[in-house]
Write a protein that holds these residues in place. Structure first.
Motif, PDB file in Angstrom:
ATOM      1  N   HIS A 112       0.855  -1.184   0.000  1.00  0.00           N
ATOM      2  CA  HIS A 112       0.000   0.000   0.000  1.00  0.00           C
ATOM      3  C   HIS A 112       0.894   1.240   0.000  1.00  0.00           C
ATOM      4  N   ARG A 113       0.977   1.904  -1.161  1.00  0.00           N
ATOM      5  CA  ARG A 113       1.908   3.015  -1.340  1.00  0.00           C
ATOM      6  C   ARG A 113       1.128   4.310  -1.473  1.00  0.00           C
ATOM      7  N   VAL A 114       1.358   5.216  -0.534  1.00  0.00           N
ATOM      8  CA  VAL A 114       0.568   6.444  -0.422  1.00  0.00           C
ATOM      9  C   VAL A 114       1.389   7.640  -0.881  1.00  0.00           C
ATOM     10  N   VAL A 115       0.836   8.434  -1.794  1.00  0.00           N
ATOM     11  CA  VAL A 115       1.462   9.678  -2.230  1.00  0.00           C
ATOM     12  C   VAL A 115       0.536  10.843  -1.914  1.00  0.00           C
ATOM     13  N   THR A 116       1.108  12.045  -1.959  1.00  0.00           N
ATOM     14  CA  THR A 116       0.353  13.263  -1.674  1.00  0.00           C
ATOM     15  C   THR A 116       0.670  14.313  -2.735  1.00  0.00           C
ATOM     16  N   GLU A 117       0.076  15.476  -2.583  1.00  0.00           N
ATOM     17  CA  GLU A 117       0.361  16.581  -3.515  1.00  0.00           C
ATOM     18  C   GLU A 117       1.793  17.098  -3.345  1.00  0.00           C
ATOM     19  N   ARG A 118       2.467  16.700  -2.258  1.00  0.00           N
ATOM     20  CA  ARG A 118       3.845  17.149  -2.022  1.00  0.00           C
ATOM     21  C   ARG A 118       4.878  16.120  -2.477  1.00  0.00           C
ATOM     22  N   SER A 119       4.452  14.963  -2.916  1.00  0.00           N
ATOM     23  CA  SER A 119       5.393  13.889  -3.258  1.00  0.00           C
ATOM     24  C   SER A 119       6.316  14.292  -4.397  1.00  0.00           C
ATOM     25  N   LYS A 120       7.573  13.926  -4.236  1.00  0.00           N
ATOM     26  CA  LYS A 120       8.587  14.147  -5.255  1.00  0.00           C
ATOM     27  C   LYS A 120       9.420  12.872  -5.311  1.00  0.00           C
ATOM     28  N   ILE A 121       9.112  12.020  -6.276  1.00  0.00           N
ATOM     29  CA  ILE A 121       9.640  10.658  -6.314  1.00  0.00           C
ATOM     30  C   ILE A 121      10.579  10.494  -7.500  1.00  0.00           C
ATOM     31  N   GLY A 122      11.708   9.848  -7.273  1.00  0.00           N
ATOM     32  CA  GLY A 122      12.637   9.674  -8.387  1.00  0.00           C
ATOM     33  C   GLY A 122      13.741   8.680  -8.089  1.00  0.00           C
ATOM     34  N   MET A 123      14.393   8.278  -9.165  1.00  0.00           N
ATOM     35  CA  MET A 123      15.586   7.435  -9.107  1.00  0.00           C
ATOM     36  C   MET A 123      16.694   8.221  -9.805  1.00  0.00           C
ATOM     37  N   GLY A 156       2.957  12.934  -7.305  1.00  0.00           N
ATOM     38  CA  GLY A 156       2.103  11.826  -6.901  1.00  0.00           C
ATOM     39  C   GLY A 156       1.238  11.280  -8.019  1.00  0.00           C
ATOM     40  N   ALA A 157       0.675  12.160  -8.846  1.00  0.00           N
ATOM     41  CA  ALA A 157      -0.191  11.702  -9.932  1.00  0.00           C
ATOM     42  C   ALA A 157       0.593  10.858 -10.935  1.00  0.00           C
ATOM     43  N   ASP A 158       1.794  11.301 -11.277  1.00  0.00           N
ATOM     44  CA  ASP A 158       2.625  10.525 -12.192  1.00  0.00           C
ATOM     45  C   ASP A 158       3.064   9.206 -11.567  1.00  0.00           C
ATOM     46  N   ALA A 159       3.319   9.208 -10.257  1.00  0.00           N
ATOM     47  CA  ALA A 159       3.695   7.962  -9.580  1.00  0.00           C
ATOM     48  C   ALA A 159       2.577   6.931  -9.677  1.00  0.00           C
ATOM     49  N   LEU A 160       1.346   7.382  -9.533  1.00  0.00           N
ATOM     50  CA  LEU A 160       0.204   6.484  -9.699  1.00  0.00           C
ATOM     51  C   LEU A 160       0.119   5.992 -11.137  1.00  0.00           C
TER      52      LEU A 160
END
Length: 343
Positions: free
Chosen positions: A125-136, A173-177
Motif C-alpha cells: 500500500h503506497r501512499v502519495v500526496t500533492e507534495r510527493s517528489k519521487i525519483g531514481m 504523486g499523480a505521475d507515480a500512480l
C-alpha cells in the motif's frame, strides 16, 4: 543525547517505522537498514501487529536515498566492505518488504528518492500526496537505479521508466500512480488522521475513506514523444530521436542526458532491458552493477562532484558515449563474490 536514527513503536495494530535523520533528509545508513530489518522480522509473527507503516521525520520528505557520501568515502579509501555490506543488506530489506505477509504501508510524502523508493514502492500500500517528489536520480552521480528500481521502472507504461531512469527526473504523486509506483493519493494535511485511523482499522477500508481526487498526470500527456524516442535500442539512437522531435521538452531532455555519465547511461539502459522474472533477480543484478560502479564506473567521481566538492563538474571516464563499448558494459553484469542471499 543523540537522537536514534530510526524510531520504532507500536501504535494500535500498526508497527511503525519512522526514519529519523531529518537534517540529512532521512538518508539511509547501514545501521538504519539493520534496525528496519530487525523490526520487520520481529513483527512478522507478532499476532497483535496487523500491518507495518513506514514514514519519515521532518517536513521535507520520507528519504533522500542511501547515505552515498559514506559509501563514497569508503570506496575512495579503497574499502569496498561498506558498499558491499550496505547494498547487500539494503536489497535483502527491499525483498523482505516486497514479500511481507502483512500489509506494508509506505507514506511517500515529500521527497522520496532512491533508497526511499526501495523501502516503500515494493510494499502493498503506497501512499502519495500533492507534495510527493519521487525519483531514481542515480545516473546523476554516475550510478544506476538500484533497490529494485530497474524492476519497477521496466514495468511502467510504455517507455516512461526508461525516460525516468536515463534522466534521473523526479515525478509527483499523480505521475507515480500513473507509472505504477504508488496506489493511493491522500491530501498531506490528512496524513496524521490517516495514520491514527490505520492503527485501529482495516487498511483498505481506511485508505478508501481518505482517498483524494487524483490530478492529471503530466507524464501521460508526454507519452507520445517519450515512447517514440526511448523505444530505441541504444542511448545514441535515443538521443538522436530526442533531438529530432518537434517538442521542446524532448530536445531539452537530450541536452540533459548528454551531461550525464556515458557509462552509467549505457549500463542503465542495459539493466532496464533485462528480462527479470522476479524482483530478487533484479536485485541480484543490481548488486553486481552497483559494485562495478564503485570498482570501474563513475560512482566515486559523480558523488565527489555532486556532494563532496560540489563543483557540479564531474569528469566522466570515458567522457563520450562512443568510447563505452559493449565489452565495457558487459563487465558490469558479471557475477561476483558476496552477492546477497535473496529469498
Amino acid at each position: 543525547m543523540t537522537e536514534p536514527e530510526i524510531l520504532l513503536r507500536e501504535q494500535g495494530s500498526l508497527g511503525r517505522i519512522t526514519l529519523n535523520r531529518p537534517k540529512a533528509l532521512n538518508s539511509l545508513t547501514l545501521g538504519m537498514v539493520r534496525e528496519m530489518m530487525r523490526a520487520v522480522q520481529q513483527w512478522r509473527t507478532a499476532e497483535h501487529v496487523q500491518a507495518i507503516l513506514i514514514d519519515g521525520a521532518g517536513e521535507r520528505g520520507l528519504c533522500a536515498g542511501g547515505d552515498v557520501r559514506a559509501l563514497h568515502d569508503a570506496a575512495k579509501a579503497g574499502d569496498e566492505s561498506l558498499p558491499a555490506t550496505f547494498w547487500s543488506e539494503e536489497y535483502q530489506l527491499n525483498s523482505a518488504l516486497a514479500r511481507y505477509p502483512k500489509p506494508v504501508i509506505g507514506i511517500m510524502d515529500g521527497i522520496c528518492m532512491g533508497g526511499g523508493v526501495g523501502i516503500t514502492a515494493h510494499g502493498s500500500h503506497r501512499v502519495v500526496t500533492e507534495r510527493s517528489k519521487i525519483g531514481m536520480p542515480e545516473v546523476g552521480i554516475g550510478f544506476v537505479p538500484d533497490v529494485g528500481g530497474t524492476y519497477l521502472l521496466s514495468r511502467t507504461p510504455g517507455e516512461l521508466g526508461t525516460h525516468l531512469a536515463l534522466t534521473g527526473a523526479s515525478i509527483g504523486g499523480a505521475d507515480a500512480l500513473h507509472c505504477g509506483l504508488a496506489d493511493h493519493y491522500v491530501d498531506s494535511g490528512n496524513l496524521a488522521e490517516l495514520v491514527e485511523a490505520l492503527a485501529g482499522g482495516e487498511v483498505d477500508d481506511v485508505l478508501r475513506k481518505f482517498a483524494a481526487p487524483v490530478p492529471a498526470a503530466p507524464l501521460a500527456a508526454q507519452q507520445e514523444w517519450i515512447d517514440a524516442a526511448y523505444s530505441a535500442g541504444t542511448v545514441e539512437e535515443i538521443l538522436r530521436r530526442l533531438r529530432e522531435r518537434p517538442e521542446e521538452a524532448a530536445r531539452e531532455t537530450a541536452e540533459l542526458i548528454t551531461r550525464l555519465s556515458p557509462t552509467a547511461l549505457k549500463v542503465t539502459l542495459r539493466s532496464l532491458r533485462s528480462d527479470f522474472d522476479s524482483l530478487e533477480q533484479a536485485l541480484t543484478q543490481e548488486f553486481r552493477v552497483s559494485m562495478a560502479c564503485v570498482r570501474i564506473g563513475d560512482f566515486v567521481e559523480g558523488v565527489r562532484a555532486a556532494l563532496v566538492d560540489k563543483d557540479r563538474n564531474p569528469q566522466w571516464s570515458p567522457s563520450q558515449l562512443s568510447d563505452v563499448d559493449e565489452s565495457r558494459v558487459e563487465k558490469f553484469f558479471a557475477p561476483i563474490a558476496g552477492e546477497p542471499n535473496l529469498v
